[in-house]
Write an enzyme that holds these catalytic residues in place. Structure first.
Site, PDB file in Angstrom:
ATOM      1  N   TYR A 254       0.865  -1.177   0.000  1.00 26.54           N
ATOM      2  CA  TYR A 254       0.000   0.000   0.000  1.00 26.54           C
ATOM      3  C   TYR A 254       0.905   1.231   0.000  1.00 26.54           C
ATOM      4  O   TYR A 254       2.086   1.148   0.350  1.00 26.54           O
ATOM      5  CB  TYR A 254      -0.946   0.012   1.209  1.00 26.54           C
ATOM      6  CG  TYR A 254      -0.270  -0.175   2.548  1.00 26.54           C
ATOM      7  CD1 TYR A 254       0.250   0.905   3.253  1.00 26.54           C
ATOM      8  CD2 TYR A 254      -0.143  -1.444   3.108  1.00 26.54           C
ATOM      9  CE1 TYR A 254       0.875   0.749   4.477  1.00 26.54           C
ATOM     10  CE2 TYR A 254       0.482  -1.624   4.334  1.00 26.54           C
ATOM     11  CZ  TYR A 254       0.988  -0.519   5.014  1.00 26.54           C
ATOM     12  OH  TYR A 254       1.609  -0.694   6.224  1.00 26.54           O
ATOM     13  N   HIS A 301       5.827  -0.387   1.639  1.00 24.02           N
ATOM     14  CA  HIS A 301       5.763   0.597   0.552  1.00 24.02           C
ATOM     15  C   HIS A 301       6.889   0.345  -0.444  1.00 24.02           C
ATOM     16  O   HIS A 301       7.912  -0.234  -0.097  1.00 24.02           O
ATOM     17  CB  HIS A 301       5.903   2.016   1.103  1.00 24.02           C
ATOM     18  CG  HIS A 301       5.210   2.241   2.403  1.00 24.02           C
ATOM     19  ND1 HIS A 301       3.857   1.994   2.569  1.00 24.02           N
ATOM     20  CD2 HIS A 301       5.664   2.670   3.598  1.00 24.02           C
ATOM     21  CE1 HIS A 301       3.527   2.278   3.823  1.00 24.02           C
ATOM     22  NE2 HIS A 301       4.602   2.671   4.466  1.00 24.02           N
TER      23      HIS A 301
END
Length: 326
Positions: A254, A301
């Site tokens: 994400y 990430h």
């Protein structure tokens, strides 16, 4: 003869005096006119320097393919029902057992917090300048503080402090984007913008202003913080998915908070200036308020890909990056 000479001298002196007075009068008029004209031009130039440069239809295909103006930015009761694919993706992010009932939690949210369609005032006459302030160590000794505070919106991220760092980061905060694990006290004029990675984050927000009973997620979190209940906002889960798909192109599990904040600013601002992103001049990645090194390219990430995208936005003149000391 003597009387005639005296009269001629008197007339000559009178003419000379009159000429000098007329010269001084017109010279003063020219000075006043010149100063007035300069002042007018100066004001116009000053005004021009603050004009927001709109898109003007000059976006590249790279940008146009990614930017979706219709994506919901903030959650409200009218747009809270999630598409099945959005909910399924968002649910996978939740590293907690027994995911709470989303619909019930949303009903509670909007019985407590503003249920508004924020920032729907976009148009050719709007000129909103925004500073997105990250937490990079490259802010140290940058002297950006006054420049940051001059923006209409100053959007800060997670725990980035202003106290003791005002010269470099400013002291104005209009919005702070955070989640339970990064929560800090806010002043009464700051919007708390919740970044919900899980339904439990929304429950925590409710608890902060009511029962104060949630003290644990996957780690210890504050049971309450100082914040203005009337300035609470919640980022929409569909917006998080949109940033992941369109801008991060599926890299990472994400998007990072900083990357989400920057794309959020692209949607609510007409001019976006970005401070405190990227590495320091010695190529280290750490916060300006501590020296713990961050391995930005690893984890949930894809920091390296996000960094490439941010630099591309700068190249496309969609944002202006301030990189601190070089």
């Amino acid at each position: 003869m003597t009387l005639l000479l005296k009269r001629l001298r008197y007339i000559s002196a009178l003419l000379i005096s009159t000429t000098i007075l007329l010269f001084l009068y017109f010279q003063n008029s020219i000075v006043v006119l010149t100063y007035s004209s300069y002042s007018s031009v100066s004001k116009q130039a000053q005004h021009a320097s603050h004009i927001c440069l709109g898109d003007l239809g000059n976006s590249s295909s790279w940008f146009s393919e990614r930017y979706k103006p219709t994506v919901p930015l903030l959650l409200n009761s009218a747009n809270s029902e999630l598409h099945a694919n959005i909910f399924s993706w968002w649910k996978e992010l939740q590293d907690v057992p027994n995911v709470p009932n989303y619909t019930e939690v949303v009903d509670q949210l909007f019985s407590l917090f503003p249920d508004e369609d924020h920032y729907s005032d976009a148009g050719p006459d709007r000129c909103r300048t925004c500073a997105v302030v990250g937490n990079s160590g490259n802010l140290l000794r940058s002297n950006y503080g006054q420049q940051i505070d001059s923006h209409d919106f100053v959007i800060r991220i997670n725990k980035g402090p202003t106290e003791d760092y005002e010269k470099d980061v400013g002291n104005k905060t209009t919005h702070r984007i955070l989640y339970p694990e990064s929560a800090v006290d806010l002043d009464d004029n700051t919007h708390l913008v919740l970044l919900p990675f899980k339904v439990l984050d929304m429950q925590w927000l409710i608890s902060v202003f009511t029962t104060k009973n949630i003290i644990q997620t996957y780690t210890e979190v504050p049971s309450t913080i100082k914040a203005n209940k009337d300035k609470v906002m919640i980022l929409h889960p569909e917006f998080i998915r949109y940033v992941h798909d369109n801008w991060a192109e599926g890299h990472g599990r994400y998007p990072s908070t900083g990357f989400l904040t920057l794309i959020f600013a692209l949607h609510i601002c007409d001019k976006v200036n970005v401070f405190g992103f990227g590495a320091t001049s010695d190529r280290n990645w750490h916060h300006y308020f501590d020296e713990t090194l961050t391995l930005f390219e690893y984890g949930s990430h894809s920091g390296d890909f996000e960094n490439i995208t941010i630099n591309q936005l700068h190249q496309e003149n969609k944002i202006l990056m301030y990189k601190g000391l070089t």
